[in-house]
Design an enzyme around this catalytic site. Structure first.
Site, PDB file in Angstrom:
ATOM      1  N   TYR A   1     -23.865  -0.807  -3.375  1.00  0.00           N
ATOM      2  CA  TYR A   1     -23.498   0.603  -3.379  1.00  0.00           C
ATOM      3  C   TYR A   1     -24.780   1.430  -3.472  1.00  0.00           C
ATOM      4  CZ  TYR A   1     -18.935  -1.278  -4.732  1.00  0.00           C
ATOM      5  OH  TYR A   1     -17.764  -1.983  -4.770  1.00  0.00           O
TER       6      TYR A   1
ATOM      7  N   ASN B   1     -21.558  -9.602  -4.351  1.00  0.00           N
ATOM      8  CA  ASN B   1     -21.526  -9.524  -2.900  1.00  0.00           C
ATOM      9  C   ASN B   1     -21.758  -8.117  -2.354  1.00  0.00           C
ATOM     10  OD1 ASN B   1     -18.871  -9.468  -4.272  1.00  0.00           O
ATOM     11  ND2 ASN B   1     -18.070  -8.881  -2.269  1.00  0.00           N
ATOM     12  N   TYR B   2     -21.288  -7.102  -3.059  1.00  0.00           N
ATOM     13  CA  TYR B   2     -21.333  -5.730  -2.546  1.00  0.00           C
ATOM     14  C   TYR B   2     -22.617  -5.000  -2.921  1.00  0.00           C
ATOM     15  CZ  TYR B   2     -16.983  -4.111  -0.363  1.00  0.00           C
ATOM     16  OH  TYR B   2     -15.973  -3.846   0.505  1.00  0.00           O
TER      17      TYR B   2
ATOM     18  N   TYR C   1     -20.379  -4.441 -15.561  1.00  0.00           N
ATOM     19  CA  TYR C   1     -21.714  -5.009 -15.280  1.00  0.00           C
ATOM     20  C   TYR C   1     -22.856  -4.021 -15.549  1.00  0.00           C
ATOM     21  CZ  TYR C   1     -18.486  -7.857 -12.517  1.00  0.00           C
ATOM     22  OH  TYR C   1     -17.428  -8.605 -12.104  1.00  0.00           O
ATOM     23  N   GLY C   2     -22.569  -2.724 -15.360  1.00  0.00           N
ATOM     24  CA  GLY C   2     -23.618  -1.736 -15.601  1.00  0.00           C
ATOM     25  C   GLY C   2     -24.386  -1.397 -14.336  1.00  0.00           C
TER      26      GLY C   2
ATOM     27  N   HIS D   1     -11.936   1.139  -3.367  1.00  0.00           N
ATOM     28  CA  HIS D   1     -13.096   1.480  -4.202  1.00  0.00           C
ATOM     29  C   HIS D   1     -12.812   2.872  -4.753  1.00  0.00           C
ATOM     30  CE1 HIS D   1     -15.744  -1.667  -2.359  1.00  0.00           C
ATOM     31  NE2 HIS D   1     -15.015  -1.414  -1.299  1.00  0.00           N
TER      32      HIS D   1
ATOM     33  N   ASP E   1     -15.725  24.138 -23.870  1.00  0.00           N
ATOM     34  CA  ASP E   1     -16.747  23.223 -23.372  1.00  0.00           C
ATOM     35  C   ASP E   1     -15.995  22.021 -22.796  1.00  0.00           C
ATOM     36  OD1 ASP E   1     -18.972  21.784 -22.787  1.00  0.00           O
ATOM     37  OD2 ASP E   1     -19.649  21.527 -24.856  1.00  0.00           O
TER      38      ASP E   1
ATOM     39  N   ASP F   1     -17.295  -2.080 -11.668  1.00  0.00           N
ATOM     40  CA  ASP F   1     -18.705  -2.453 -11.578  1.00  0.00           C
ATOM     41  C   ASP F   1     -19.580  -1.790 -12.630  1.00  0.00           C
ATOM     42  OD1 ASP F   1     -17.549  -2.625  -8.552  1.00  0.00           O
ATOM     43  OD2 ASP F   1     -18.971  -4.218  -9.003  1.00  0.00           O
TER      44      ASP F   1
END
Lengths: 705, 705
Positions: free
Chosen positions: A420, A417-418, A338-339, A473, A631, A334
């Protein structure tokens, strides 16, 4: 109801000439950015300015802007500036552009906004950028007009194409086309009326389209025994229009949460201070919320101490577990595909969050290079967090307790559909927790009468003739730690039984156990998995600083036992594409602009190693560089495996999952002793000093501070 | 400051003649018990009545009452009554008594209160009952007067014995004495003044005492290289008397939580109804809160459906991991050895819980057979629980969301240095969650100058010369399920990769995975462990009832991934005594009065199998009876392994841990669709029906229901 392609729901778009308007003024910073606002967002002025510079550079070629976002300074530039050794780095934008009406060439552009010039233009090959909401809208629009789609619908008895809805998805895999086409797949549904729940009416075909050419490439119908599968036509609603009289309005009495004196945090620009914490809130099209430069005041050393340089959710994958065509193509990334920023909801007080809320907007771009604002993209609020500590002396009832408090920085995204919800949470004891709440609609599919979900292992029949398939997920939280300084090491911490045998003088009663700490020395060692048997955790330590009291290195502990194994077979498509999800933790040396573990370009990615323009976390790890006293950056995978339940239909109750980083021998003692108790009940010594609060035993009534 | 042995802090004690007083009246039920109040508490009238009947029966022997508690009816009696097939079972009390000034014989007594007679008197051998707070108080009292203790203190430079504090603990193991003595061990501390934090001044000796004879048996001094260890004298405070001016009073603005229309639950007697749930709240000396007869309204079948017959926390163990004497003796079984009820805090509004609270009292007994009431022992309240569900249609911004709510039934116990908060939580989606919050004081010990905690694997130096040792907390939650009926089966659920190879026609793309369900058929099969690799969970199913939609058996899923392995060696003392902690889950056939997995008598237990009067869960499992489609009971172990941090000193910030049971194909669909949305934003259809709420895209301003 077809979307106006000039608008995107939830976005406020500013076009040329708008920038002087009153509505635009609200989104233009009225200040010189705070010195620490370097990893900020671009403003609604900067985005079109960058677009204009890019257009001029490319002219006469026509471009579609896939993203225009802040180009953060390199860490050395940033640190030098922050520490006063260098002047402020130039302000820069980063864009990905797609050449239109021609080659479809993808290029990465760096624009120096301070100097108003394009600094870098790099053509990239065999990659495809994120599908924006504008891109995804194309799928439904072209499908409804396509003769093959119309024919496929007619086969199901549908003649009114306005009732056909097609969710655009990135394509997991499709060998028929490669990078010569910018692909998406469309999952088709039916609505009997405008507000019908389409996920109750999945259709038996998918559409493959070329996003750039706006062309349907294939309509893939699933035949079962040579037959089509009828539309499940029973309506299953969740909208109030239909449930209206089934609501029980008096069952739950209101809970009012108020802060009559206001919130306890302060916001200056994008700099947030709260209860000893300081941090900076950024936002971009891909990661959504970015929290950077997190520090915490140490009450014992009386100084601000660095915790994290940068925290963000950088990737996730949702592999579906049904091997049958066409479901093998469903494994949404996702964030990369899609961003998280592009999909962010505009939030509403009292609906998404309760109490006193501070919102921040998200600034994005459109394909035309306009600025698009998601109002209230980020919610910042506090919540009571129950007990912080309590102790009672059983002898006399002397008792003290204090209450904990949460600071929550959250966003909610809609991925077709989802949904988050991402809740970045800080508490008073020196803990950062990311909680993700999963809700929205299950991905559904229609069942042929010959199919029995009860006997199919790959899904659950959540309504008659509707199957929701097993899926996972798996999220990737990227933490760039700065535990009391730049150079850190990760120790793997395993709770192990003493090696001395039962009956030996060293472990006579056999109760000995300890924490075995193994430093992760190189990037390949740093790719590790959770081990339940040893309650494994990891300490991010600063090996150069010992806790004065414990004489152990100062540390933050990663607590992550919600990290399911990736259930795709080694070598499979999703296993290759989602290399990051194969491990609970990856530790790598920090490199500028190495952010996205499934690659900068996830759409249509193959996961092949050594892709010149699209390295993944596996490539980074393969370099096997030192991660000791360096680092470093940690990628923490967590999530859940979801076998759908009937209770998840027609709309899913929230399923929460979280991961935590916690001070561990970082402070010399409990860092929250400054929090005034909510109750105490002590002895005669202070009895005169405080009003009554409680009673019991020998104790005297005492103070509410 | 020495406790008055006639009072117990937090207890209100009613003696003969008190029962007609005004203060007593508040604790006397003013009602005929509700039919379902069978697993209730005894009242303050019943406890002394039972004691009197027992005393008369035993006369002229003198008795100490270890407990007097409700004798719950057998399940068959209870079910027959509940289902209307039998009359109300007689009211009975169960007591454990210790003969005084003689043999010290332990006996179990059942008293029929309805018929006013002793029904059963059973002498038990080679067992020792719970140490009550009265018993534990003996330790400090006799230690201060004992010449060997005085001598041991003098060796540390202490001459004022009123500054010596001794926490009484059950003894983990001590081969020097057996069941001829009722042992406890005393952990010694120093206070420089009345409110000093004694855990900052641990002394280097322990005291072993005979509780019944009130006699010190041994003072065990730890010598290091032949030397005593000096008292760490630096003060480390957490009480406001000392922190006072370091509190930051303005940093956190108040959060006010109110319910202007009152709470959403109703309480009738001990019967609680809330948001479709019904349950009964009991309390006893050992388990503390007992939740029984939990049902939930099914909005689709329009009937109340049984979920759980009885839920309680029945045991816990805290094994310490330092093998050195005397620390090997520290493995507290807080419930079995001390009793969760006996140790319960009297709660205070705004301190322990916020908002609108309903309290219930706990009714216990004293050693003399008096009734003792802990006022506000149980807190019942609601909390907002964030999002219940949300979905946005990305096409047009149509959005609906609702907020979840928690019902929390909680208690907090003080076990000498530690506190545990137990929060039994129900949410609207059909989920029960037990969250335990650990706080209070670390168990500490003094370090000899020759010792370096940084090089010792068994503890952390939390303040100079003070070590806090590694330990675990493993809790046992007993759930007697009644998933839609009496007979249930547990299926072990493992997420597994499809067995079909990558490239095969059944799993061409290698993405197939499913949930492998293995029924646990016998009690030995029912003793199982969590498996992280398969994200193992367990479904408690009713094999006799299929979900009409999914055609899968109705179920509640056990989600428990916080179940650390017991880190004591097989065959070791704590491994034997805490058999329950060796497994994440035990499933057993239900048997009346089989409750306590470490045995009815945990103090001085050895864990040997087949003890005639003290069977443990291992013995029950060894019978290996069928647990398939049977009346079963689940013991769910969860907890954490604690390597102390400096942040845990001088008082521990809360460390939470939890376990969850969740409806899974139990309801035909989302059981919370009756909850009115907190926000929605839909189309033209309902635009006229509702006032404005939100805006965006094509959507119209709509209602706040």
């Amino acid at each position: 109801m077809a979307p106006d392609t000039n608008t995107i729901p939830g976005y406020t778009i500013f076009r040329e000439g708008d920038y002087d308007s009153a509505s635009a003024a609200a989104f233009i910073p009225d200040r010189v950015p705070h010195p620490l606002d370097i990893p900020d967002q671009l403003s609604i002025i900067e985005i079109p300015a960058a677009a204009q510079l890019i257009r001029e550079w490319a002219s006469p070629k026509l471009l579609k802007f896939n993203c225009i976002t802040l180009r953060e300074p390199t860490k050395s530039e940033y640190v030098a500036y922050k520490e006063g050794h260098a002047s402020r780095p130039d302000r820069r934008a980063f864009a990905i552009v797609i050449e239109q009406q021609g080659s479809g060439q993808i290029s990465e552009v760096v624009v120096n906004l301070t100097k108003s010039k394009v600094e870098r233009w790099k053509e990239v090959k065999d990659v495809m950028p994120t599908l924006t909401l504008e891109d995804l809208d194309i799928m439904e629009r072209i499908s409804r007009k396509d003769s093959r789609v119309i024919e496929a619908c007619r086969g199901l008895g549908i003649t009114d194409m306005s009732k056909v809805f097609v969710d655009g998805w990135a394509i997991g895999v499709d060998e028929r086309w490669g990078f010569e086409r910018r692909l998406q797949q469309g999952l088709a549904y039916y609505r009997n009326h405008e507000l019908d729940n389409q996920y109750a009416h999945p259709l038996d075909f998918t559409v493959i389209a070329d996003t750039e050419r706006e062309e349907v490439l294939s309509v893939d119908i699933r035949y079962v025994n040579g037959e089509r599968t009828a539309i499940p036509l029973t309506e299953h609603h969740y909208l109030p229009n239909f449930i209206g009289d089934k609501y029980k309005h008096d069952t739950l009495k209101p809970i009012d949460i108020t802060q009559p004196q206001g919130v306890s945090f302060q916001v200056r620009g994008n700099e947030l201070t709260w209860a000893g914490y300081k941090m900076h809130i950024g936002f971009n099209y891909r990661e959504g919320i970015v929290i950077s430069d997190v520090r915490m005041h140490d009450p014992y050393e009386d100084r601000d101490r660095a915790l994290f340089n940068r925290i963000s959710v950088v990737e996730m994958v949702v592999p579906y577990g049904c091997p049958e065509t066409p479901h093998h193509k469903k494994h949404a990334f996702d964030l990369g595909e899609y961003g998280s920023g592009y999909m962010t909801n505009s939030l509403k007080l009292g609906c998404d969050c309760k109490g006193a809320i501070h919102y921040m907007d998200g600034v994005l771009c459109t394909g035309k290079g306009e600025a698009a604002v998601i109002k209230n993209a980020i919610c910042i609020h506090e919540e009571d967090n129950g007990l912080l500590y309590k102790h009672t002396d059983y002898r006399d009832g002397t008792v003290v307790s204090a209450r904990d408090r949460k600071l929550i920085i959250s966003q909610i995204i809609t991925a077709a559909n989802y949904e988050y919800g991402f809740y970045h949470t800080f508490t008073l004891d020196g803990t950062y927790k990311l909680e993700v709440k999963l809700t929205g609609m299950l991905n559904t599919y229609c069942m042929h009468p010959s199919e029995q979900a009860a006997s199919s292992p790959y899904g659950t029949e959540v309504a008659p003739a509707i199957i929701a398939q097993n899926h996972q997920h798996i999220f990737s939280l990227r933490v760039d730690p700065e535990i009391d300084g730049h150079n850190n090491t990760v120790l793997q911490s395993d709770a192990v039984v003493s090696k001395d045998p039962l009956g030996s003088s060293e472990n006579y009663y056999g109760n000995g156990f300890y924490c075995e700490k193994t430093p992760l020395r190189t990037a390949l060692e740093g790719a590790t998995n959770y081990n339940h048997e040893t309650s494994r955790s990891w300490d991010i330590i600063n090996p150069n600083r010992l806790n004065k009291v414990s004489k152990k290195p100062v540390a933050f502990k990663i607590v992550n036992n919600a990290c399911p194994a990736l259930l795709a077979k080694p070598g499979s498509v999703v296993w290759k594409r989602a290399a990051f999800a194969r491990k609970s933790l990856w530790v790598l040396p920090y490199k500028d602009y190495e952010l996205y573990p499934a690659g900068d370009y996830v759409c249509q990615s193959t996961g092949d190693e050594n892709h010149p323009d699209n390295l993944t976390i596996q490539d980074w790890a393969n370099r096997n560089e030192s991660i000791e006293n360096a680092d470093i950056v940690c990628y923490i995978q967590f999530g859940l495996t979801h076998f759908p339940r009937t209770e998840d239909f027609p709309i899913m109750p929230v399923e929460p999952v979280s991961v935590m980083l916690r001070a561990s021998n970082f402070f010399q003692r409990n860092p929250a002793l400054w929090v005034p108790p909510s109750a105490l009940c002590v002895d005669s010594i202070s009895r005169n000093a405080f009003p009554a609060c409680c009673s019991g035993g020998e104790s005297k009534n005492l103070p509410k501070l």
